[in-house]
Design an enzyme around this catalytic site. Structure first.
Site, PDB file in Angstrom:
ATOM      1  N   ARG A  50      38.766  52.329  35.680  1.00 16.33           N
ATOM      2  CA  ARG A  50      38.688  51.167  36.581  1.00 16.33           C
ATOM      3  C   ARG A  50      37.896  51.506  37.848  1.00 16.33           C
ATOM      4  NH1 ARG A  50      44.421  51.193  39.724  1.00 16.33           N
ATOM      5  NH2 ARG A  50      45.010  53.324  39.200  1.00 16.33           N
ATOM      6  N   SER A  65      44.593  47.441  43.026  1.00 14.08           N
ATOM      7  CA  SER A  65      44.849  48.107  41.756  1.00 14.08           C
ATOM      8  C   SER A  65      43.673  47.986  40.794  1.00 14.08           C
ATOM      9  CB  SER A  65      46.108  47.528  41.110  1.00 14.08           C
ATOM     10  OG  SER A  65      46.482  48.262  39.984  1.00 14.08           O
ATOM     11  N   GLU A  85      46.590  33.103  37.432  1.00 15.67           N
ATOM     12  CA  GLU A  85      45.489  33.490  36.557  1.00 15.67           C
ATOM     13  C   GLU A  85      44.749  32.293  35.986  1.00 15.67           C
ATOM     14  OE1 GLU A  85      48.431  36.744  36.881  1.00 15.67           O
ATOM     15  OE2 GLU A  85      48.590  34.625  36.317  1.00 15.67           O
ATOM     16  N   PHE A 109      47.833  39.938  31.655  1.00 16.29           N
ATOM     17  CA  PHE A 109      47.983  38.653  32.326  1.00 16.29           C
ATOM     18  C   PHE A 109      46.805  37.721  32.042  1.00 16.29           C
ATOM     19  CE2 PHE A 109      50.391  41.151  35.805  1.00 16.29           C
ATOM     20  CZ  PHE A 109      51.529  41.173  35.027  1.00 16.29           C
ATOM     21  N   HIS A 156      44.347  47.915  33.331  1.00 19.08           N
ATOM     22  CA  HIS A 156      45.632  48.385  32.811  1.00 19.08           C
ATOM     23  C   HIS A 156      45.760  48.116  31.307  1.00 19.08           C
ATOM     24  CE1 HIS A 156      46.298  48.886  36.989  1.00 19.08           C
ATOM     25  NE2 HIS A 156      47.595  49.102  36.909  1.00 19.08           N
ATOM     26  N   ASP A 210      55.240  51.083  34.296  1.00 18.82           N
ATOM     27  CA  ASP A 210      55.305  49.620  34.377  1.00 18.82           C
ATOM     28  C   ASP A 210      55.852  49.005  33.091  1.00 18.82           C
ATOM     29  OD1 ASP A 210      54.322  49.802  36.890  1.00 18.82           O
ATOM     30  OD2 ASP A 210      52.339  49.013  36.450  1.00 18.82           O
TER      31      ASP A 210
END
Length: 313
Positions: free
Chosen positions: A9, A36, A57, A82, A108, A116
């Site tokens: 990322r 993040s 979203e 998401f 992620h 998580d």
């Protein structure tokens, strides 16, 4: 041998900053996860072109669609689980149906998200995105390739999904290495079996190549960074020359890279195929190192899959 470790990322963040400096039409949207996802790096440099839509979203994707109609090149950014889950209807009907020029970044990705847990581990996103008409799907293997993929996505028309991992993973490609959407990279040649992988697990495929060599098995390793459009020519050449295939991905085996490869082979060149990936289960909380071992996503698992494929020749 020491290997540099970076989250891929980070490559996305660096790619966005470079695009911001070279393409005034690039804008970035985020769903309250900018730090993040690394999109905050773009926000720091180009605040007038950064939009935080909050934890919404669906609104983010609708807004991105509108910006694309106005000539912008929007990158809509949040966690993969998401954006591909909560906003799938907006992606399908608003963006893909109209073939809009929206870039979607899913951070992620995979089970290595860690503590998580299952709710944040995107294990179905490749399948959800590659089934959509017009959508391009890219899964870079390390931070260097992630930057290249981000920049390349801005240069192609139409919707595009980019998948990034959370944890620091080995950086094993170089700036000088070629990257072309839809064109796989052969990292190691081999004659007995071919390992086709995407994302950070490509590094495990390279380790498996070395372990197989000790066993007297010659393994080809292909970095299939683009799941759609798929490099069918590379797959068919590998099937013809090695007669056995192993796929490896940090994703459900249903609908992901393995399925895409098998679809090509069953139509053109049926050979034994073994798939390394998540076996129809949700993830759980744990350290990334524990999880990839528990869910059989490391080099030894690829070696075992290669041996099974060879036994089926």
């Amino acid at each position: 041998m020491s290997v540099k470790m970076l989250p891929n990322r980070d490559g996305y963040g660096h790619g966005l900053v470079e695009l911001g400096a070279t393409n005034s039409e690039v804008v970035v949207l985020d769903a309250d996860l900018a730090k993040s996802t690394r999109s905050d790096w773009f926000a720091d440099k180009f605040p007038e072109r950064f939009f935080d839509l909050g934890i919404s979203e669906q609104d983010m994707l609708g807004t991105a669609a509108g910006l694309s109609l106005g000539g912008k090149v929007p990158f809509a950014t949040t966690y993969g689980v998401f954006v591909t889950g909560r906003a799938w209807d907006q992606i399908r009907t608003t963006i893909c149906y109209s073939d809009l020029n929206v870039k979607i970044a899913g951070a992620h990705g995979g089970i290595s998200v860690g503590p998580d847990g299952a709710t944040h581990q995107a294990l179905e996103d490749i399948a959800l995105m590659r089934v959509l008409p017009h959508m391009q799907v890219i899964v870079p293997c390390d931070a260097v390739e992630a930057k290249k993929a981000t920049i390349a996505a801005a240069g192609v028309k139409g919707p595009c999904y980019l998948r990034f991992a959370r944890e620091a993973t080995p950086v094993f490609t170089e700036e000088k290495d070629s990257f072309e959407i839809g064109k796989a990279n052969v990292l190691k040649d081999g004659t007995d079996v071919t390992i086709i992988a995407c994302g950070p697990i490509v590094y495990e495929a390279l380790l498996a190549h070395e372990q197989l060599a000790i066993l007297g098995i010659s393994a080809r390793v292909i970095n299939m960074h683009t799941i759609k459009p798929l490099d069918e020519a590379a797959i068919l050449q590998a099937a013809q020359e090695t007669q056995a295939i192993v796929t490896a991905e940090e994703h459900q085996v249903a609908g992901g890279l393995g399925s895409a490869v098998a679809e090509v082979l069953v139509r053109n060149k049926p050979v034994p195929v073994e798939m390394v990936g998540i076996q129809d289960t949700f993830g759980e909380s744990g350290t990334p190192e524990e999880l990839v071992v528990k869910y059989n996503l490391v080099a030894k698992d690829i070696v075992l899959a290669a041996q099974r494929a060879l036994a089926r020749k």
